[in-house]
Design an enzyme around this catalytic site. Structure first.
Site, PDB file in Angstrom:
ATOM      1  N   LYS A  84    -102.148   9.634 -21.218  1.00 41.84           N
ATOM      2  CA  LYS A  84    -101.615   8.988 -20.034  1.00 41.84           C
ATOM      3  C   LYS A  84    -101.348   7.229 -20.285  1.00 41.84           C
ATOM      4  O   LYS A  84    -101.864   6.796 -21.089  1.00 41.84           O
ATOM      5  CB  LYS A  84    -102.205   8.875 -18.716  1.00 41.84           C
ATOM      6  N   MET A  98    -105.707   5.391 -23.137  1.00 44.04           N
ATOM      7  CA  MET A  98    -104.686   6.575 -23.058  1.00 44.04           C
ATOM      8  C   MET A  98    -105.352   7.763 -22.493  1.00 44.04           C
ATOM      9  O   MET A  98    -104.774   8.930 -22.492  1.00 44.04           O
ATOM     10  CB  MET A  98    -104.017   6.744 -24.345  1.00 44.04           C
ATOM     11  N   ASP A 143    -110.506  10.112 -14.965  1.00 40.03           N
ATOM     12  CA  ASP A 143    -108.745  10.415 -15.181  1.00 40.03           C
ATOM     13  C   ASP A 143    -108.592  12.071 -15.351  1.00 40.03           C
ATOM     14  O   ASP A 143    -107.414  12.391 -15.490  1.00 40.03           O
ATOM     15  CB  ASP A 143    -108.457   9.666 -16.508  1.00 40.03           C
ATOM     16  N   VAL A 201    -108.524   7.135 -29.906  1.00 40.02           N
ATOM     17  CA  VAL A 201    -109.972   6.959 -29.294  1.00 40.02           C
ATOM     18  C   VAL A 201    -110.107   5.602 -28.740  1.00 40.02           C
ATOM     19  O   VAL A 201    -109.831   4.731 -29.490  1.00 40.02           O
ATOM     20  CB  VAL A 201    -110.811   7.384 -30.315  1.00 40.02           C
ATOM     21  N   ALA A 202    -110.727   5.619 -27.574  1.00 36.65           N
ATOM     22  CA  ALA A 202    -110.970   4.267 -27.095  1.00 36.65           C
ATOM     23  C   ALA A 202    -109.755   3.362 -26.848  1.00 36.65           C
ATOM     24  O   ALA A 202    -109.898   2.197 -27.163  1.00 36.65           O
ATOM     25  CB  ALA A 202    -112.070   3.676 -27.611  1.00 36.65           C
ATOM     26  N   ALA A 210    -108.233  13.902 -21.785  1.00 37.74           N
ATOM     27  CA  ALA A 210    -107.513  15.134 -21.714  1.00 37.74           C
ATOM     28  C   ALA A 210    -108.121  16.227 -22.639  1.00 37.74           C
ATOM     29  O   ALA A 210    -107.878  17.390 -22.172  1.00 37.74           O
ATOM     30  CB  ALA A 210    -106.322  14.585 -22.898  1.00 37.74           C
ATOM     31  N   GLY A 219    -110.108  11.466 -24.429  1.00 40.66           N
ATOM     32  CA  GLY A 219    -111.387  12.095 -24.087  1.00 40.66           C
ATOM     33  C   GLY A 219    -111.051  13.004 -22.785  1.00 40.66           C
ATOM     34  O   GLY A 219    -111.565  14.061 -22.614  1.00 40.66           O
TER      35      GLY A 219
HETATM   36  P1  ATP Z   1    -109.886   6.053 -20.613  1.00 40.63           P
HETATM   37  O1  ATP Z   1    -108.364   5.675 -20.769  1.00 40.63           O
HETATM   38  O2  ATP Z   1    -109.813   7.438 -20.025  1.00 40.63           O
HETATM   39  O3  ATP Z   1    -110.594   5.128 -20.069  1.00 40.63           O
HETATM   40  P2  ATP Z   1    -110.007   5.930 -23.542  1.00 40.63           P
HETATM   41  O4  ATP Z   1    -108.857   6.656 -23.974  1.00 40.63           O
HETATM   42  O5  ATP Z   1    -110.035   4.179 -23.673  1.00 40.63           O
HETATM   43  O6  ATP Z   1    -110.466   6.286 -22.066  1.00 40.63           O
HETATM   44  P3  ATP Z   1    -111.315   8.112 -24.910  1.00 40.63           P
HETATM   45  O7  ATP Z   1    -110.793   8.125 -26.038  1.00 40.63           O
HETATM   46  O8  ATP Z   1    -111.261   8.706 -23.972  1.00 40.63           O
HETATM   47  O9  ATP Z   1    -111.045   6.330 -24.360  1.00 40.63           O
HETATM   48  O10 ATP Z   1    -112.881   7.746 -25.442  1.00 40.63           O
HETATM   49  C1  ATP Z   1    -113.939   6.796 -24.989  1.00 40.63           C
HETATM   50  C2  ATP Z   1    -115.334   7.379 -25.421  1.00 40.63           C
HETATM   51  O11 ATP Z   1    -115.608   8.419 -24.814  1.00 40.63           O
HETATM   52  C3  ATP Z   1    -115.375   7.228 -27.118  1.00 40.63           C
HETATM   53  O12 ATP Z   1    -115.597   6.275 -27.858  1.00 40.63           O
HETATM   54  C4  ATP Z   1    -116.514   8.444 -27.263  1.00 40.63           C
HETATM   55  O13 ATP Z   1    -117.682   7.829 -27.642  1.00 40.63           O
HETATM   56  C5  ATP Z   1    -116.531   9.358 -25.998  1.00 40.63           C
HETATM   57  N1  ATP Z   1    -116.054  10.425 -26.142  1.00 40.63           N
HETATM   58  C6  ATP Z   1    -116.633  11.701 -25.437  1.00 40.63           C
HETATM   59  N2  ATP Z   1    -115.820  12.840 -25.787  1.00 40.63           N
HETATM   60  C7  ATP Z   1    -114.862  12.431 -26.417  1.00 40.63           C
HETATM   61  C8  ATP Z   1    -113.649  13.112 -27.007  1.00 40.63           C
HETATM   62  N3  ATP Z   1    -113.314  14.675 -26.681  1.00 40.63           N
HETATM   63  N4  ATP Z   1    -112.743  12.421 -27.387  1.00 40.63           N
HETATM   64  C9  ATP Z   1    -112.597  11.033 -27.544  1.00 40.63           C
HETATM   65  N5  ATP Z   1    -114.120  10.248 -27.269  1.00 40.63           N
HETATM   66  C10 ATP Z   1    -114.763  10.999 -26.459  1.00 40.63           C
END
Ligand code: ATP
Length: 315
Positions: free
Chosen positions: A22, A118, A154, A114-115, A123, A121
């Site tokens: 997203k 978007m 989210d 990751v992090a 999703a 996690g």
């Molecule tokens: P948001 O936009 O929802 O705030 P994000 O996209 O910035 O999240 P994510 O990729 O969802 O961040 O991951 C944040 C943290 O969650 C990671 O650093 C990791 O430690 C933890 N995590 C737990 N499960 C997952 C997963 N399935 N995929 C990615 N990260 C995960």
């Protein structure tokens, strides 16, 4: 040969589920309450998403593959996908046979950075819930929603997809009318940004924030398909806080603006920046330019709105 007292019935076939990433087209942030900030956001689901395969009869392993497989994704019960399934087990236990969910192997094809803000996690959690609900023969939407919110704010939106306003912590959803396809270029960063750190900095910078709100003009611009009006009124209140950690965010936004991006927007708490292009050709030009910009790891083209978590393969 002895016959087991409780012979195992046929193991159900694996189920494959897709869930979108997203962008927050607008992110209004208010005061913190009980550790959570009051939000008023417009989410849009993107065609850049995750694919999960849930395999019954396994050993509770989590396998992460795909473009962002190397990043720090937990493989234990703290993984959002596993947490989502475990929460569903707890919610249904005693009323339904949930044994099929206890030993699931989960394969995550990670295509969302990751992090990066978007919702990758989240999703994964949304996909896991849809897949797990399917494996037990369907679950009431209200129970799935409750489990979604327990994993993260989210997740409820990513179950639903499309474009929606999210209030509260982002979990109180109402659909938003949009016109046409949005062409986005998502510029990922070479370094991560911690969501709690960005919110803490927001609090320092805004000791007495206004109540979170989505401007009416944003909703009107989305319904009418007027990108220039959207650009005038859509904003992300976390931008200043994110830039204070990573000044290059402002430079990358400026580079996109110079290249004619209608709307450069920090996605969530960043550091990914979404650039709204005028059309698919413009998105290609923007992506080429951003790819060569300092601080940009990858410039990924995608479109929205995309559907929420859904099964792509399963009996
Ligand atoms: P948001 O936009 O929802 O705030 P994000 O996209 O910035 O999240 P994510 O990729 O969802 O961040 O991951 C944040 C943290 O969650 C990671 O650093 C990791 O430690 C933890 N995590 C737990 N499960 C997952 C997963 N399935 N995929 C990615 N990260 C995960």
């Amino acid at each position: 040969m002895t016959t087991p007292l409780h012979p195992r019935t046929t193991i159900p076939a694996p189920v494959r589920v897709q869930a979108p990433g997203k962008i927050n087209i607008h992110l209004g942030v208010g005061a913190a309450n009980d550790g959570y900030h009051e939000l008023a956001t417009v989410f849009q689901a993107l065609n850049l998403g995750e694919t999960l395969t849930l395999i019954p009869g396994g050993t509770r392993s989590i396998i992460v593959q795909g473009r962002y497989a190397d990043a720090a994704v937990p493989h234990d019960e703290t993984n959002f996908a596993r947490r989502a399934v475990d929460l569903l087990i707890t919610a249904l236990e005693g009323e339904r046979d949930v044994d099929v969910l206890r030993d699931l192997d989960i394969v995550i094809d990670k295509q969302v950075p990751v992090a990066g803000g978007m919702g990758g996690g989240s999703a994964d959690a949304a996909a896991a819930l849809v897949g797990a609900a399917h494996l037990v023969g369907g679950v009431d939407d209200a129970i799935v929603h409750e489990c979604a919110v327990a994993v993260g704010a989210d997740v409820a939106f990513l179950l639903r997809g499309g474009t929606a306003i999210g209030q509260g912590r982002g979990e109180l959803l109402s659909p938003v009318l949009t016109r046409g396809t949005f062409h986005w270029v998502m510029a990922t960063s070479t370094s991560p940004l911690s969501t709690p750190d960005v919110y803490a900095r927001f609090d320092e910078l805004n000791p007495d924030p206004a109540p979170a709100a989505v401007p009416d003009q944003v909703l009107k611009a989305l319904a009418a398909g007027e990108p220039d009006t959207l650009a005038e009124f859509a904003a992300n209140d976390l931008t200043e806080a994110a830039v204070s950690f990573m000044p290059e965010i402002a430079e990358i936004m400026e580079a996109g603006r110079d290249a004619g991006a209608v709307l450069p927007l920090l996605s969530g708490s960043g550091p990914t920046i979404g650039f709204l292009a005028r059309d698919a050709h413009h998105a290609l030009d923007l992506a080429v330019l951003l790819q060569a910009t300092r601080g940009v790891n990858e410039a990924l083209r995608t479109t929205g709105p995309a559907p929420g978590a859904h099964i792509v393969d399963g009996d």
